[in-house]
Design an enzyme around this catalytic site. Sequence first.
Site, mmCIF file in Angstrom:
data_model
loop_
_atom_site.group_PDB
_atom_site.id
_atom_site.type_symbol
_atom_site.label_atom_id
_atom_site.label_comp_id
_atom_site.label_asym_id
_atom_site.label_seq_id
_atom_site.Cartn_x
_atom_site.Cartn_y
_atom_site.Cartn_z
ATOM 1 N N ARG A 138 12.088 4.541 -10.746
ATOM 2 C CA ARG A 138 11.276 5.642 -10.233
ATOM 3 C C ARG A 138 11.669 6.930 -10.951
ATOM 4 O O ARG A 138 12.824 7.120 -11.338
ATOM 5 C CB ARG A 138 11.483 5.818 -8.720
ATOM 6 C CG ARG A 138 10.904 4.676 -7.899
ATOM 7 C CD ARG A 138 9.389 4.790 -7.807
ATOM 8 N NE ARG A 138 8.839 3.796 -6.893
ATOM 9 C CZ ARG A 138 8.370 2.624 -7.245
ATOM 10 N NH1 ARG A 138 8.416 2.256 -8.528
ATOM 11 N NH2 ARG A 138 7.864 1.800 -6.354
ATOM 12 N N HIS A 194 3.794 4.838 -17.355
ATOM 13 C CA HIS A 194 3.990 3.987 -16.173
ATOM 14 C C HIS A 194 3.174 2.691 -16.289
ATOM 15 O O HIS A 194 2.413 2.330 -15.382
ATOM 16 C CB HIS A 194 3.622 4.732 -14.889
ATOM 17 C CG HIS A 194 4.448 4.290 -13.715
ATOM 18 N ND1 HIS A 194 5.020 5.165 -12.832
ATOM 19 C CD2 HIS A 194 4.818 3.047 -13.293
ATOM 20 C CE1 HIS A 194 5.693 4.488 -11.903
ATOM 21 N NE2 HIS A 194 5.590 3.209 -12.170
#
Length: 314
Positions: A229, A277
Site C-alpha cells: 500500500r 497500481h
Amino acid sequence: MPAPLTIAFLSSNLDFSYLLPAFQAQFPQARLRLGTELGPLEHIDAAVCWYPPEGLLARLPRLRLIQSVGAGIDHITADPALPEVPVCRIIDPDMGQGMTAYVTWAVIQHQRHMGAYLRSAAARRWEEQPVQPPRQHRVGIAGLGTLGLACAEALLNIGYSVRGWSRSPKNELPTGLQAFHGEAGQAEFLAGCDTLVCLLPLTDDTRDILGQPLFNQLPRGAHLINVGRGAHLVEADLLAALASGQLAAATLDALTQEPLPPDHPFWADPRILITPHIATRTDPAVIARQTADNLALIDAGRAAEVAVDLQRGY
C-alpha cells in the site's frame, strides 16, 4: 413489485467504467450507478468499492453489501463512519500469478540492469553491464500471505536466494525459503535483503514502515519494491535514502496519491520506477460473479460465510 437492485461503484481514485460491461452481463435487471451519478442514495443496495469517499457508505440506508474489488479491505475499514454492513473481499485464484509475474519482473529488471540496457539501446550503444548469478542476489519478502508465498516460490525456482518475514511464524513454507518473524527477527531479515519486496497488509503497525529506520537496516545500495500500500512508504525518507546512496533504486506500484500528480518529485528521480497500481488485477467478470454470490448469501442470512471479520482485518 420490488424495486430493482441498485449497485453503486465508489472510488476516490479509480475510473470504474471498466467494470460496467461485466456487471451488466451479471445483473441485467439492475441499476448501475457510477461516479457522481448515484441517483437517490436510499435506492442503493450494494457498493462496489476501492477507496470509497469517506463517510459516503454511512449515507446509504438500504445498503446490504460493501464489496471490495480486491483482496484488501483496509481502504474500506479506514472510514471512521463505516456502517455495520457486511464487507466482502475478492478471492481470486489468478491474483497470485499476476503478482508473481510483476514481482519477478521487478527483481530481474533491476538486478540485471535492464534500465541501463534500454538507455544503451536508445543511444545505439553496445554496452555490457555486470552479470550476477541469481543465487548471489538476496531477495527479501515482507509479508508471507498467499501472494508473498507465491512470489517467494517463483523466485526460488529461478535461483534467487529468498528470505521472508511475517508477524507470526508460518507453516508449510516453500523449500529453500529462509523465514523470520516478529520484531525479534526483523533486523536479521532486513540485513540480508539486496532487494526488499513489501507485500504487507496495511495496519496501524505497518503504516509508514518503509521509512528511514527500516532503510538503515538494509544493505547499502538495496532495491525497494512496494506492491503493498502507498501508506507503507514515507516518501521523504525514500528520497533521502536514494540521495544518500543507502538505497540504489525503488520500484513503486502503490502510492499514497493515485494517480500520482505530474509535479510529484518521484517522476523526476531516475532511480524510481513508477507503475500505475497494475501489479495484479482481478478479471471484472470474477468481481461481478463474486458480488452476485455474496449478495445471494447475505440475502439468505448467511453473511458470516462471506463477510470479513473486521476484528481480524486483512
